[in-house]
Design an enzyme around this catalytic site. Structure first.
Site, PDB file in Angstrom:
ATOM      1  N   ASP A 152       0.815  -1.321   0.163  1.00  0.00           N
ATOM      2  CA  ASP A 152       0.104  -0.133  -0.067  1.00  0.00           C
ATOM      3  C   ASP A 152       0.874   1.153  -0.059  1.00  0.00           C
ATOM      4  OD1 ASP A 152      -2.703  -1.455   0.919  1.00  0.00           O
ATOM      5  OD2 ASP A 152      -1.198  -2.150   1.902  1.00  0.00           O
ATOM      6  N   ARG A 155       2.360   1.514  -3.474  1.00  0.00           N
ATOM      7  CA  ARG A 155       1.333   2.064  -4.275  1.00  0.00           C
ATOM      8  C   ARG A 155       1.343   3.586  -4.072  1.00  0.00           C
ATOM      9  NH1 ARG A 155      -2.594  -2.916  -3.066  1.00  0.00           N
ATOM     10  NH2 ARG A 155      -2.069  -4.005  -4.853  1.00  0.00           N
TER      11      ARG A 155
END
Length: 316
Positions: A152, A155
């Site tokens: 995460d 990203r």
């Protein structure tokens, strides 16, 4: 008796994530030995053969073979990628009961064969399953690590780098909390080249807070978008797992947003959750405590509450 000092990693589960991890491990030359274990013996044997045939192109020799749980005795790290996959429309938490049962058997086999290294857990829901591995293994909390929000965070950094037209490796920003729907961005500690992103937004009219919120939503929901398109996510998480493996084997003292056990940090305890932590040869050296703002504290507490609710249905 211990063998000569060679870094051995055992991978359990050679599905899309596991085989991508093995491929990335070989390409980066991270360990001297890589053992593949899977219920599907033929698939794993095929993977080992296929990977070995690429050895002449690798940066360093890696001994790769299809093995069994007895190979865990001399392993430095056991990486678990086994378990049921997330299906379209299914959340990571929907997988919890299926995968907890699978993990009880796996961890039992590993520990019965004298394993005394570090577990890395990648299977979802990763925070709950990392807690399960810690409980089932009896190892110290520092030596059981989940992949947490490393993907995460990656990203997040990629999308921020794309938005500000900056090399993603020069963006310092973190996603913490559950690896899932209740995760949160730590905007109070997000910067580019030492300059807070909030300050950049205030100073430059071409950038907006609304755009930042959209970036976070795209980070949070990325897995759903990828699953809709190709059925599963595996390249990004595989590279994140290799990064974590490298940080351990090379004793890097690197800061990564892994799923770590909280024992009072952030005013929470008895839960594994994604937080920045210093990772080295001993596992998690230290959980880093950011001074969160009030909104971030509230969102993090909500994430903890959701995970504890799930955990209590299984362990309490």
């Amino acid at each position: 008796m211990k063998r000569n000092r060679v870094n051995r990693v055992v991978l359990i589960g050679t599905g899309a994530v596991g085989s991508s991890y093995a491929f990335a491990m070989l390409n980066q030359g991270v360990a001297e030995e890589l053992v593949l274990i899977d219920l599907n013996k033929e698939k794993s044997e095929g993977d080992a053969m296929d990977l070995n045939h690429g050895m002449p192109f690798a940066p360093a020799p890696t001994k790769i073979w299809f093995g069994d749980y007895s190979d865990c005795q001399y392993a430095d790290i056991v990486v678990i990628c086994a378990g049921a996959n997330q299906k379209p429309g299914e959340t990571r938490l929907d997988l919890v009961e299926k995968n907890t049962a699978i993990f009880k058997g796996i961890v039992g086999e590993v520990m019965n064969n004298g394993f005394d290294g570090i577990f890395i857990v990648a299977t979802n829901p990763v925070d709950i399953l990392t807690y399960a591995v810690w409980k089932f293994s009896g190892l110290p909390k520092e030596r059981v690590i989940g992949s947490g929000t490393i993907l995460d965070t990656a990203r997040f950094r990629f999308l921020l780098g794309d938005y500000f037209n900056i090399d993603t490796r020069n963006v310092h920003a973190y996603i913490i909390g559950e690896h899932g729907d209740t995760e949160l961005p730590v905007w109070s500690h997000a910067d580019i080249g030492g300059k807070p992103i909030k300050k950049i937004i205030d100073e430059r009219e071409e950038y907006t807070k609304e755009d930042l919120e959209e970036i976070f939503v795209n980070v949070r929901d990325a897995a759903y978008h990828i699953i809709e398109r190709k059925g599963a996510t595996y390249y990004g998480i595989a590279m994140g797992l290799v990064r974590l493996t490298k940080a351990i084997l090379q004793n890097e003292n690197s800061i990564l947003t892994v799923s770590a056990y909280l024992n009072g940090e952030y005013n929470h305890d008895d839960i594994y959750i994604g937080v920045p932590a210093i990772v080295n040869r001993d596992g998690i050296r230290e959980v880093l405590e950011f001074s969160l703002d009030e909104v971030e504290k509230e969102k993090f507490a909500h994430s903890v509450k959701v995970l504890k609710g799930i955990k209590e249905t299984i362990f309490d």
